[in-house]
Scaffold this active site. Structure first.
Site, short mmCIF file in Angstrom:
data_model
loop_
_atom_site.label_atom_id
_atom_site.label_comp_id
_atom_site.label_asym_id
_atom_site.label_seq_id
_atom_site.Cartn_x
_atom_site.Cartn_y
_atom_site.Cartn_z
N LYS A 89 0.87 -1.19 0.00
CA LYS A 89 0.00 0.00 0.00
C LYS A 89 0.89 1.22 0.00
O LYS A 89 2.05 1.16 0.44
CB LYS A 89 -0.86 0.01 1.26
N ASP A 133 -6.98 4.07 -4.65
CA ASP A 133 -7.57 3.92 -3.31
C ASP A 133 -8.28 5.24 -3.03
O ASP A 133 -8.71 5.92 -3.96
CB ASP A 133 -6.45 3.59 -2.29
N GLY A 159 -20.32 7.18 2.93
CA GLY A 159 -19.29 7.28 1.88
C GLY A 159 -19.95 7.20 0.52
O GLY A 159 -20.76 6.31 0.26
N GLY A 180 -18.01 7.80 -2.45
CA GLY A 180 -16.94 7.78 -3.46
C GLY A 180 -17.18 6.59 -4.36
O GLY A 180 -18.30 6.07 -4.45
N ASN A 181 -16.13 6.13 -4.99
CA ASN A 181 -16.27 5.05 -5.95
C ASN A 181 -16.88 3.79 -5.32
O ASN A 181 -17.66 3.09 -5.95
CB ASN A 181 -14.89 4.74 -6.52
N GLY A 238 -18.78 3.50 -2.19
CA GLY A 238 -20.14 3.71 -1.67
C GLY A 238 -21.16 3.88 -2.79
O GLY A 238 -22.27 3.33 -2.72
#
Ligand code: GLU
Length: 423
Positions: A105, A145, A217, A219-220, A222
């Site tokens: 990561k 991410d 959330g 974003g991508n 949620g």
């Protein structure tokens, strides 16, 4: 606070699961610390002439099962302990869902919303240059991410290819489709979560129809969880992003309309839609209520879905959670103390390393397609994703029954067994 340090939590999770299967002490030692951590300094002159110093990280946790693999996060709170925990969780996630990768990561401590696009590109290219020696299709393969996206991945491919003197699409995944990305990668994490939930429902003899869901959330992750859950018959009643949220007990009519509204207004707060007309003025007609992103998790619903950042379910709010199922789409959303409180309340926790493994699964498909010069259609990608997720979920449930442990512990046991066997 010790318990909210994700790296300390990750360590405890490892020790606990290792005891169940009597993991070989040498293997435990190999997994206890990352193979390598890298911290790079990223000084940059902004467009307004100001000089700023950013910090970048890449943690390579483990590569026993294949190249290091995991995303890059751009966020003001990124630090080494967070990246280390996230890298460890990638090792476990990749083993649970059985893709041939280790875990890694990375990230930069920056709020990307404060930068112009060209500045962000410059920062990304500088970062790529500084980690170019340690990444590569067979070494370490980053991906998107929090706050990173296909455009940023395309800059990395471009810069890395320039540095190495050869076009190397497979150095990152999550690229734009026209630049070597896979069909379905954008939707994959959300869709994978829905496949996990549906498999769990089958195991538990439950039906989705009418079940109420609140999602934190947008974003991508949620966004697509919300869309696919709604399509499958769940009743999505609440959505939120970092600036606030909407709650309509009778059900949000169309997640797509809320998405369009957020795109126009920049935030989803106030996106009360009737047909395609979205306005705060509709709130009374819909019987809606404005809520904060924290309140979303405490609503009287069947399922909550944390799909933003870690440490959002803590000892301070766990007792107030009314849902019976938590689908962890964020990485590390539940602290250890909260996990224990919820377990005592008999809440079913579907753990992050299983629930959100759809993203990296399609990343694997992308990497494979790049290396073999193939391009699969979206249907094929979704079909293959479903097979992988159903298998992993089945294994986690069986292991949970066999050992009499929670799904989280079972997921770690499945992962450690696979890492131990080296396949
Ligand atoms: N960032 C995603 C995750 O946390 C995806 C990683 C990847 O595709 O490599 O799982």
């Amino acid at each position: 606070m010790v318990n909210n340090n994700p790296w300390e939590r990750a360590q405890k999770q490892l020790q606990k699961a290792a005891r169940y299967i009597k993991l070989d002490p040498l293997m435990l030692a190999k997994l206890t610390n990352p193979d390598r951590v890298i911290e790079v300094s990223l000084p940059m002159k902004l467009d307004n002439g100001e000089v700023k110093l950013f910090q970048g990280y890449r943690v390579q946790h483990n590569n026993i099962r294949g190249p290091y693999k995991g995303g890059l996060r751009y966020h003001q709170d990124v630090d080494m302990d967070e990246v280390k925990a996230l890298a460890f969780w990638m090792t476990m996630k990749n083993a649970v869902v059985d893709v041939p990768f280790g875990g890694g990561k990375g990230g930069i401590t920056v709020d990307p919303k404060t930068l112009e696009e060209l500045e962000l590109e410059k920062l990304t290219r500088q970062f790529t240059g500084k980690i170019a020696d340690i990444i590569g299709p067979q070494k370490d393969v980053p991906a998107p991410d929090v706050n990173t996206n296909p455009k940023i991945m395309a800059w990395i491919v471009d810069e890395y290819s320039k540095i190495t003197g050869k076009k190397q699409l497979a150095v990152v995944t999550g690229k734009p489709i026209e630049k070597g990305g896979s069909e379905g990668r954008t939707e994959a994490t959300g869709l994978g979560g829905v496949y996990t939930l549906l498999t769990a429902f089958q195991k538990l003899n439950m039906k989705p129809k009418g079940m109420t869901v609140a999602i934190q959330g947008f974003g991508n992750v949620g966004l697509y969880v919300a869309k696919f859950l709604q399509k499958t018959g769940f009743k999505v009643v609440a959505l939120s992003d970092s600036k606030g949220g909407i709650y309509i007990p009778q059900g949000i009519e169309s997640v797509e309309e809320v998405e369009k509204c957020k795109l126009e207004k920049g935030t989803l707060a106030g996106c009360y839609c009737i047909g395609s007309v979205c306005d705060l003025k509709n709130i009374d007609k819909l019987g809606g209520k404005n809520i904060s992103s924290e309140e979303v998790l405490q609503l009287p619903v069947d399922i909550i879905v944390p799909a933003a950042l870690e440490n959002v379910i803590t000892k301070d709010n766990a007792a107030k959670i009314k849902a019976k199922i938590v689908l962890e789409m964020a990485n590390g959303p539940t602290t250890q103390e909260a996990d224990e409180i919820l377990r005592k309340k008999d809440v079913l926790m579907i753990p992050d390393i299983l629930a959100n493994s759809g993203g990296v699964t399609v990343s694997y498909f992308e990497w494979y397609q790049n290396l073999n010069n193939e391009h699969w259609g979206k249907e094929e990608v979704f079909k293959k994703l479903k097979v992988k997720i159903e298998k992993a979920t089945g294994e986690v449930f069986d292991t949970s029954n066999k050992y009499g442990v929670s799904l989280r512990e079972a997921a770690y046991i499945v992962a450690l067994n696979r890492i131990q066997k080296g396949n």
